[in-house]
Every structure is written in C-alpha cells, then in structure tokens.
Write a protein that holds these residues in place. Structure first.
Motif, PDB file in Angstrom:
ATOM      1  N   LEU A 257       0.227   0.986  -4.876  1.00 56.85           N
ATOM      2  CA  LEU A 257       0.543   0.367  -3.591  1.00 56.85           C
ATOM      3  C   LEU A 257      -0.179   1.154  -2.506  1.00 56.85           C
ATOM      4  O   LEU A 257      -0.114   2.387  -2.480  1.00 56.85           O
ATOM      5  CB  LEU A 257       2.053   0.373  -3.338  1.00 56.85           C
ATOM      6  CG  LEU A 257       2.902  -0.403  -4.352  1.00 56.85           C
ATOM      7  CD1 LEU A 257       4.348   0.056  -4.292  1.00 56.85           C
ATOM      8  CD2 LEU A 257       2.809  -1.905  -4.104  1.00 56.85           C
ATOM      9  N   VAL A 259      -0.817   2.218   1.456  1.00 52.75           N
ATOM     10  CA  VAL A 259      -0.080   2.349   2.716  1.00 52.75           C
ATOM     11  C   VAL A 259      -0.997   2.962   3.766  1.00 52.75           C
ATOM     12  O   VAL A 259      -1.666   3.967   3.508  1.00 52.75           O
ATOM     13  CB  VAL A 259       1.184   3.213   2.539  1.00 52.75           C
ATOM     14  CG1 VAL A 259       1.883   3.432   3.870  1.00 52.75           C
ATOM     15  CG2 VAL A 259       2.138   2.580   1.540  1.00 52.75           C
ATOM     16  N   GLU A 263       1.513   2.408   8.963  1.00 53.94           N
ATOM     17  CA  GLU A 263       2.732   2.029   8.232  1.00 53.94           C
ATOM     18  C   GLU A 263       3.590   3.246   7.920  1.00 53.94           C
ATOM     19  O   GLU A 263       4.831   3.192   8.002  1.00 53.94           O
ATOM     20  CB  GLU A 263       2.359   1.296   6.948  1.00 53.94           C
ATOM     21  CG  GLU A 263       1.798  -0.099   7.185  1.00 53.94           C
ATOM     22  CD  GLU A 263       1.185  -0.703   5.941  1.00 53.94           C
ATOM     23  OE1 GLU A 263       1.223  -1.945   5.824  1.00 53.94           O
ATOM     24  OE2 GLU A 263       0.650   0.044   5.088  1.00 53.94           O
ATOM     25  N   LYS A 292       7.137  -3.020   0.639  1.00 51.92           N
ATOM     26  CA  LYS A 292       6.036  -3.869   0.187  1.00 51.92           C
ATOM     27  C   LYS A 292       6.273  -4.376  -1.235  1.00 51.92           C
ATOM     28  O   LYS A 292       6.005  -5.553  -1.549  1.00 51.92           O
ATOM     29  CB  LYS A 292       4.714  -3.095   0.223  1.00 51.92           C
ATOM     30  CG  LYS A 292       4.088  -2.953   1.591  1.00 51.92           C
ATOM     31  CD  LYS A 292       2.703  -2.334   1.475  1.00 51.92           C
ATOM     32  CE  LYS A 292       1.975  -2.342   2.812  1.00 51.92           C
ATOM     33  NZ  LYS A 292       0.586  -1.846   2.696  1.00 51.92           N
ATOM     34  N   GLU A 295       8.746  -7.124  -1.376  1.00 50.97           N
ATOM     35  CA  GLU A 295       8.235  -8.357  -0.757  1.00 50.97           C
ATOM     36  C   GLU A 295       7.060  -8.959  -1.525  1.00 50.97           C
ATOM     37  O   GLU A 295       6.611 -10.064  -1.208  1.00 50.97           O
ATOM     38  CB  GLU A 295       7.812  -8.068   0.686  1.00 50.97           C
ATOM     39  CG  GLU A 295       8.975  -7.708   1.607  1.00 50.97           C
ATOM     40  CD  GLU A 295       8.529  -7.313   3.001  1.00 50.97           C
ATOM     41  OE1 GLU A 295       7.306  -7.070   3.174  1.00 50.97           O
ATOM     42  OE2 GLU A 295       9.380  -7.237   3.906  1.00 50.97           O
ATOM     43  N   SER A 296       6.579  -8.251  -2.547  1.00 51.19           N
ATOM     44  CA  SER A 296       5.338  -8.638  -3.223  1.00 51.19           C
ATOM     45  C   SER A 296       5.515  -9.682  -4.313  1.00 51.19           C
ATOM     46  O   SER A 296       4.548 -10.336  -4.717  1.00 51.19           O
ATOM     47  CB  SER A 296       4.699  -7.402  -3.856  1.00 51.19           C
ATOM     48  OG  SER A 296       5.496  -6.942  -4.946  1.00 51.19           O
TER      49      SER A 296
END
Length: 324
Positions: A257, A259, A263, A292, A295-296
């Motif tokens: 992931l 970032v 963020e 994230k 929400e992914s």
C-alpha cells in the motif's frame, strides 16, 4: 513479581515495561464498516516499538557469549532503535555508542543521550533534515563500523540480525492474536529493517493462513512493490529506505500500500485530534494505509485491520508548513 509470598505490581526494571502494549480501536477515525485496531507501541519505555527488538537482540547476544557483561555496544540507528538500546543497555550496564544521520530529528539524539548513550550525528550526503535517504544511512553505518573496528564494541546490526524479527514473532504477533480474541483479518505495517513486519506476519499467518498482510511504503519509494525509486526523500523516518531489507520475506506479504507524505501528516493529525494520541509519521502512514485497505475491496468491508502506532510524536521536529 512476588515479595514475601504476596503478588504485587512492582516492576524490577524498565525491561519489564517492554511489550504487552494495549491495542486500541480507532473508531473515531474510521467508524466503519470494518474496524482499525492499533497497537500502542509508543507506550514502551523508549517510546517506540524498537524496545522489543532491542531487548531481544541484546539478550540473545549475552546468552550466546558474543556480548560479555559490561562490554561496549554500538549500533547504527535512525533513532528509535537507539532509544530502545539505550533503555536496555542502561539497565544491563553496557556502555552504548550510536551513530545516526543528522537528517534524523535531533529529539532522538537528546532522548538517547538522556539515557546515558553517546550519539554521534553523522553529516548527510544526500538528504535534508527530516528526510533521510539510503545513502545517508550508509554514511552513518560507515562511521559506526569504523568505531567498531577501533574499539571492538559489539555491533548489534539490526538490519541483518535475525533476533530482530524473532522478537516480533515471539511478542508482537502473539499479543495481537490474544488481544483481538483471534479476530484479525489483515495486518499492515511500514518497513524499515523489516523485523516488525516479518516476525509479526509470520506468526499471524501461522495462526490463520487466510489473514492478509500488507506492507506500507512511502509513495515514490516502493522497492518492495518493485517500482523504481522516484522520491527517496520522504517524512517516514526509519522506514522506506529505497531497498528491500535483508530481513524481509516476500512469503509473508499479500501486497503493498502506497502512502504520501500528505496522507501521513493528515492521519497523524487525526490521531491527535480525534483519538487523543500524539504519534509519529509512520503511525500516520500505517493508519492511512489501513483506511485505504478497508476502502479498496481487497478485504471484506467488515474486516478487522490491525496496525501499529510505532512511536511518540515527541520524537519529531514539526512538519513543514507546506504539508499541513
């Protein structure tokens, strides 16, 4: 501890304050669906997760005879490992010298020296204050190795010390598993030496092979994802060095992931203003990544995602205004 047959809560030393940190639900930052659970590693006596590996590496070296009682210790650090080692060496009676890039926040040097260590701040060769690159780390390492050659001090070598990852296999992973009642759907964490990610993920996947483990990398410095390095300078001190660490094991990773600095700052701020937790930039990055992930669509909408609040915000210089 038992005294005269009576059990009480008196600790014998700061070493007994390491580990067994609480885990907290970040329901104000992420009210659902799903849940973000964060391990409060800033509550260790050195104010970071690195206290765990510090104690483990020093204890293993003493047990093996590599480190004799009272012998000097040296380590190259971005600050947190140095603070953890300073706690352990103060209690066990080892003189400690630390080399650290001048790009790392001076608060860390102050902390280490307050615990009796000597901190040598090595000039940067590439980065800027608050932004430390791999080449800056190598400069600090070169100075550390010179001192080891000169003094014969025991070199901890956190980036290549298997006891680093083992400490999290034996403590961090089991604590998370116990504290969540064996309910962990995903684990996300930034990577510096990779000791935390490797040890914790290995343990959790042994308990539940379907559990998803994700590496958090700073945008533009994502070698584990396999991307070229386009932004070696970032705010995540102690992680994202632009290389795949020797302790890292791809076997325990399900994905990465990314970032951004912005963020990380945003969620660092949210952790303070919404949850009452003053933590560092990698903690902000971990929480941003957890959001994230939920929400992914990569994990179920109602998943429990566990991450880490790596260290205290007191270890950092204020963020540049352009990122606030």
């Amino acid at each position: 501890m038992v005294v005269d047959g009576v059990d009480n809560e008196i600790k014998k030393s700061a070493l007994e304050l390491i580990g067994n940190t609480p885990i907290i639900a970040l329901d104000r930052i992420h009210p659902g669906p799903g849940r973000i659970l964060a391990k409060c590693e800033f509550m260790n006596p050195g104010a970071s997760i690195k206290c765990r590996s510090s104690m483990h590496m020093i204890e293993r070296a003493r047990e093996s005879g590599q480190l004799k009682p009272g012998a000097p210790v040296l380590e190259v650090t971005s600050g947190n490992q140095g603070c953890g080692l300073a706690v352990v060496c103060a209690v066990l009676g080892h003189p400690l010298t630390l080399t650290m890039s001048k790009g790392n926040s001076v608060q860390r040097a102050i902390h280490m020296e307050a615990l009796g260590a000597t901190c040598i701040r090595v000039p940067q060769v590439e980065g800027t204050y608050g932004n430390v690159t791999l080449n800056d780390v190598k400069a600090a390492e070169a100075e550390g190795l010179r001192i080891v050659e000169e003094t014969g001090a025991y070199y901890v070598n956190q980036f290549n010390n298997e006891a680093n990852a083992q400490s999290h296999y034996e403590t961090t992973g089991p604590e998370i598993w116990r504290q969540t009642g064996h309910h962990v759907d995903a684990f996300v964490a930034t990577v510096g030496t990779a000791g935390t990610f490797t040890g914790t993920s290995k343990y959790l996947k042994e308990k539940n092979p379907n559990l998803a483990c994700y590496v958090v990398e700073p945008s533009g410095s994502e070698p584990i994802k396999g991307e070229p390095i386009t932004k070696p300078l970032h705010l995540l001190q102690g992680s994202g060095y632009g290389c795949v660490p020797n302790l890292f094991k791809f076997d325990y990773m399900d994905g990465t992931l990314s970032v951004t600095d912005e963020e990380s700052v945003k969620y660092k701020k949210f952790l303070g203003e919404k949850e009452g937790l003053y933590v560092g930039y990698t903690s902000g990055a971990n929480v941003a990544a957890a959001v994230k992930l939920l929400e992914s669509g990569l994990v179920p909408r109602d998943a429990w995602v566990v991450t880490l609040l790596n260290d205290s915000g007191l270890k950092y210089t204020p963020v540049p205004e352009e990122l606030t």
